[in-house]
Design an enzyme around this catalytic site. Structure first.
Site, mmCIF file in Angstrom:
data_model
loop_
_atom_site.group_PDB
_atom_site.id
_atom_site.type_symbol
_atom_site.label_atom_id
_atom_site.label_comp_id
_atom_site.label_asym_id
_atom_site.label_seq_id
_atom_site.Cartn_x
_atom_site.Cartn_y
_atom_site.Cartn_z
ATOM 1 N N TYR A 10 4.778 11.433 4.252
ATOM 2 C CA TYR A 10 4.769 12.738 4.935
ATOM 3 C C TYR A 10 3.343 13.297 5.124
ATOM 4 O O TYR A 10 2.862 13.447 6.252
ATOM 5 C CB TYR A 10 5.638 13.693 4.106
ATOM 6 C CG TYR A 10 5.672 15.122 4.574
ATOM 7 C CD1 TYR A 10 5.823 15.446 5.926
ATOM 8 C CD2 TYR A 10 5.592 16.165 3.650
ATOM 9 C CE1 TYR A 10 5.876 16.768 6.338
ATOM 10 C CE2 TYR A 10 5.657 17.489 4.050
ATOM 11 C CZ TYR A 10 5.795 17.786 5.398
ATOM 12 O OH TYR A 10 5.847 19.091 5.794
ATOM 13 N N ASP A 57 0.959 -2.723 -2.456
ATOM 14 C CA ASP A 57 1.085 -1.760 -3.547
ATOM 15 C C ASP A 57 -0.293 -1.460 -4.141
ATOM 16 O O ASP A 57 -1.097 -2.384 -4.356
ATOM 17 C CB ASP A 57 1.997 -2.376 -4.619
ATOM 18 C CG ASP A 57 2.519 -1.325 -5.568
ATOM 19 O OD1 ASP A 57 3.732 -1.049 -5.563
ATOM 20 O OD2 ASP A 57 1.694 -0.751 -6.336
ATOM 21 N N ASN A 98 3.386 4.159 -11.524
ATOM 22 C CA ASN A 98 2.995 4.335 -10.121
ATOM 23 C C ASN A 98 1.820 5.293 -9.976
ATOM 24 O O ASN A 98 0.849 4.992 -9.287
ATOM 25 C CB ASN A 98 4.187 4.928 -9.356
ATOM 26 C CG ASN A 98 4.470 4.170 -8.100
ATOM 27 O OD1 ASN A 98 3.667 4.162 -7.187
ATOM 28 N ND2 ASN A 98 5.605 3.504 -8.077
ATOM 29 N N SER A 123 -1.609 18.771 -7.196
ATOM 30 C CA SER A 123 -0.513 19.684 -6.860
ATOM 31 C C SER A 123 -0.647 20.987 -7.625
ATOM 32 O O SER A 123 -1.183 21.011 -8.743
ATOM 33 C CB SER A 123 0.799 18.998 -7.253
ATOM 34 O OG SER A 123 1.855 19.918 -7.254
ATOM 35 N N TYR A 147 6.194 14.031 -13.853
ATOM 36 C CA TYR A 147 5.458 14.074 -12.581
ATOM 37 C C TYR A 147 4.220 14.949 -12.724
ATOM 38 O O TYR A 147 3.101 14.536 -12.389
ATOM 39 C CB TYR A 147 6.363 14.612 -11.452
ATOM 40 C CG TYR A 147 5.585 14.919 -10.183
ATOM 41 C CD1 TYR A 147 5.078 13.898 -9.396
ATOM 42 C CD2 TYR A 147 5.345 16.243 -9.790
ATOM 43 C CE1 TYR A 147 4.350 14.182 -8.235
ATOM 44 C CE2 TYR A 147 4.622 16.531 -8.640
ATOM 45 C CZ TYR A 147 4.123 15.502 -7.872
ATOM 46 O OH TYR A 147 3.400 15.784 -6.737
ATOM 47 N N LYS A 151 0.011 14.008 -12.704
ATOM 48 C CA LYS A 151 -1.059 14.627 -11.906
ATOM 49 C C LYS A 151 -2.195 15.119 -12.816
ATOM 50 O O LYS A 151 -3.376 14.934 -12.507
ATOM 51 C CB LYS A 151 -0.503 15.786 -11.073
ATOM 52 C CG LYS A 151 0.450 15.361 -9.972
ATOM 53 C CD LYS A 151 -0.261 14.615 -8.859
ATOM 54 C CE LYS A 151 0.679 14.063 -7.823
ATOM 55 N NZ LYS A 151 0.067 13.079 -6.919
HETATM 56 P P1 NAD Z 1 5.729 10.681 0.488
HETATM 57 O O1 NAD Z 1 6.692 10.070 -0.464
HETATM 58 O O2 NAD Z 1 6.214 11.058 1.844
HETATM 59 O O3 NAD Z 1 4.462 9.715 0.685
HETATM 60 C C1 NAD Z 1 3.981 8.874 -0.333
HETATM 61 C C2 NAD Z 1 3.856 7.486 0.256
HETATM 62 O O4 NAD Z 1 3.329 6.620 -0.750
HETATM 63 C C3 NAD Z 1 5.185 6.888 0.709
HETATM 64 O O5 NAD Z 1 5.056 6.414 2.047
HETATM 65 C C4 NAD Z 1 5.426 5.737 -0.266
HETATM 66 O O6 NAD Z 1 6.116 4.656 0.360
HETATM 67 C C5 NAD Z 1 4.028 5.387 -0.704
HETATM 68 N N1 NAD Z 1 3.905 4.804 -2.049
HETATM 69 C C6 NAD Z 1 4.464 5.256 -3.204
HETATM 70 N N2 NAD Z 1 4.097 4.468 -4.233
HETATM 71 C C7 NAD Z 1 3.265 3.518 -3.724
HETATM 72 C C8 NAD Z 1 2.556 2.432 -4.287
HETATM 73 N N3 NAD Z 1 2.641 2.142 -5.602
HETATM 74 N N4 NAD Z 1 1.790 1.648 -3.472
HETATM 75 C C9 NAD Z 1 1.716 1.908 -2.146
HETATM 76 N N5 NAD Z 1 2.379 2.924 -1.549
HETATM 77 C C10 NAD Z 1 3.147 3.717 -2.335
HETATM 78 O O7 NAD Z 1 5.064 11.935 -0.258
HETATM 79 P P2 NAD Z 1 4.141 13.100 0.317
HETATM 80 O O8 NAD Z 1 4.947 14.357 0.319
HETATM 81 O O9 NAD Z 1 3.480 12.656 1.548
HETATM 82 O O10 NAD Z 1 3.108 13.229 -0.873
HETATM 83 C C11 NAD Z 1 1.851 12.561 -0.850
HETATM 84 C C12 NAD Z 1 1.108 12.870 -2.131
HETATM 85 O O11 NAD Z 1 0.944 14.280 -2.249
HETATM 86 C C13 NAD Z 1 1.824 12.424 -3.410
HETATM 87 O O12 NAD Z 1 0.850 11.942 -4.311
HETATM 88 C C14 NAD Z 1 2.438 13.701 -3.932
HETATM 89 O O13 NAD Z 1 2.593 13.680 -5.332
HETATM 90 C C15 NAD Z 1 1.407 14.726 -3.514
HETATM 91 N N6 NAD Z 1 1.958 16.073 -3.373
HETATM 92 C C16 NAD Z 1 3.023 16.298 -2.546
HETATM 93 C C17 NAD Z 1 3.568 17.570 -2.436
HETATM 94 C C18 NAD Z 1 4.775 17.822 -1.558
HETATM 95 O O14 NAD Z 1 5.399 18.876 -1.707
HETATM 96 N N7 NAD Z 1 5.124 16.959 -0.615
HETATM 97 C C19 NAD Z 1 3.006 18.638 -3.157
HETATM 98 C C20 NAD Z 1 1.894 18.388 -3.975
HETATM 99 C C21 NAD Z 1 1.379 17.095 -4.080
#
Ligand code: NAD
Ligand code: UDP
Length: 336
Positions: A10, A57, A98, A123, A147, A151
């Site tokens: 996302y 990965d 992860n 976050s 989680y 972080k």
């Molecule tokens: P998301 O799940 O849409 O995107 C994460 C992507 O990472 C996915 O496409 C997934 O396939 C990939 N992925 C996961 N583990 C992997 C690995 N070991 N190797 C390669 N690819 C891997 O999540 P997002 O909402 O886009 O979040 C992105 C980052 O932002 C994350 O680290 C999340 O913790 C952080 N974050 C998100 C939010 C939120 O509300 N969406 C808020 C604060 C922080």
């Protein structure tokens, strides 16, 4: 060239578009555990360049060595990771592996390749239940889930790396609540199963996929009793990454900033805004509080404004209009 881990997800996908628009070449690394390969085609359309994609990965050291050896990568934006708070309680090892081990493997491979510019997706969850709002970066940190602890741990690891090797340029970006989607309707958030987060759930109620929203508690000490959060348009958030990258190129060092709007909206505010965007009523029922939830959380975004010259520009209505366009695109089978 910039490596975007988790770039099919996302926030990463929206950041790819912002990077490409700013003239950066990008390469996406994603294992697709929470996204789909067809995002890459849509990303290429939006970016106006063939987006290079590697399915792999972040914990795969030999693959990373090859990637860094064969591409002129100068910086890494690290989005890859697992992000479901509830799931992390039931599967802590998967989260530490992860998110923490993954970050260590990635940093170590960068070090071997002498690439030392790193932007990390942290976050607002690192503030736990804050003593007051708005929240500034010097507030004490606390975590209430594996989680959140993952972080915190990566934030600490990054501070140690910056201390040991001052030539690193590291940003720890603390996101508040990203919502909305790119205005093209080509990319957005498409959670698997029942959405945990408010905005995708509301969007699914609007599209008829779910009957009603459960509002988790209306007895919080907030103006209407429902939880208050700092919702930020994902494109503003993406632009914050560009500003952080520019800052690192100028200043170096270790940067820690909130990326939020500085405004809080309640669950019922969000329902009202979404109703305006989609032109129909959103059914909801008041339910018990969700365990672990806090009453109110919003950012003091002044450090980002001062240091990065960045501030969120898109308001609540645009967040909802864009989220609704994306939801309709998913419902038609177009996106996601
Ligand atoms: P998301 O799940 O849409 O995107 C994460 C992507 O990472 C996915 O496409 C997934 O396939 C990939 N992925 C996961 N583990 C992997 C690995 N070991 N190797 C390669 N690819 C891997 O999540 P997002 O909402 O886009 O979040 C992105 C980052 O932002 C994350 O680290 C999340 O913790 C952080 N974050 C998100 C939010 C939120 O509300 N969406 C808020 C604060 C922080
Ligand atoms: N929320 C809700 N119903 C839902 C999902 C969320 O009432 O189905 C509320 C939740 O209690 C919180 C706000 O919406 O007050 C934002 O929740 P979300 O899970 O999106 O973000 P976070 O809790 O991580 O800030």
């Amino acid at each position: 060239m910039i490596l975007v881990t988790g770039g099919a997800g996302y926030i990463g996908s929206h950041t790819c578009v912002a990077l490409a628009q700013a003239g950066h070449e990008i390469i996406v690394l994603d294992n697709l555990c929470n996204s789909r390969a067809d995002v890459v085609g849509r990303l290429s359309r939006l970016c106006g360049q063939e987006v290079r994609f590697v399915q792999g990965d972040i914990r795969d050291g030999p693959m990373l060595d090859k990637l860094f050896a064969t591409h002129p990568i100068s910086a890494v934006l690290h989005f890859a990771g697992l992000k479901a708070v509830g799931e992390s309680v039931n599967e802590p090892l998967a989260y530490y592996d992860n998110n923490v081990n993954g970050a260590v493997q990635l940093l170590d491979a960068m070090r071997r390749a002498r690439i030392k510019t790193f932007v990390f997706s942290s976050s607002a969850t690192v503030y736990g239940d804050p003593a007051s709002v708005p929240i500034s970066e010097d507030f004490p940190r606390a975590a209430t889930s594996p989680y959140g602890r993952s972080k915190l741990m990566v934030e600490d690891i990054l501070a140690d790396v910056a201390h040991a090797e001052p030539e690193w340029r590291i940003a720890r970006l603390r996101y508040f609540n990203p919502v909305g989607a790119h205005e093209s309707g080509l990319i957005g958030e498409n959670p698997q199963g029942v959405p945990n987060n408010l905005m995708p759930y509301v969007a699914q109620v609007a599209s008829g996929q779910r009957e009603y929203l459960n509002v988790w508690g209306n007895d919080y000490p907030t103006p209407d009793g429902t939880g208050v959060r700092d919702y930020i348009h994902v494109v503003d958030l993406a632009e914050g990454h560009l500003a952080a990258l520019d800052y690192l190129h100028r200043q170096g060092g270790l940067l820690t900033v909130n990326l939020g709007t500085g405004r809080g909206f309640s669950v019922l505010d969000m329902v009202g805004a979404f109703e305006r965007a989609c032109g129909q009523a959103i059914a909801y029922k008041i339910a018990a509080r969700r365990p672990g939830d806090i009453a109110a959380c919003w950012a003091d975004p002044s450090r980002a404004q001062e240091l990065l010259g960045w501030q969120a520009k898109r308001g609540l209505d645009q967040m909802c209009v864009d989220a609704w366009r994306w939801q309709q695109s998913i419902s038609r089978g177009g996106g996601g």
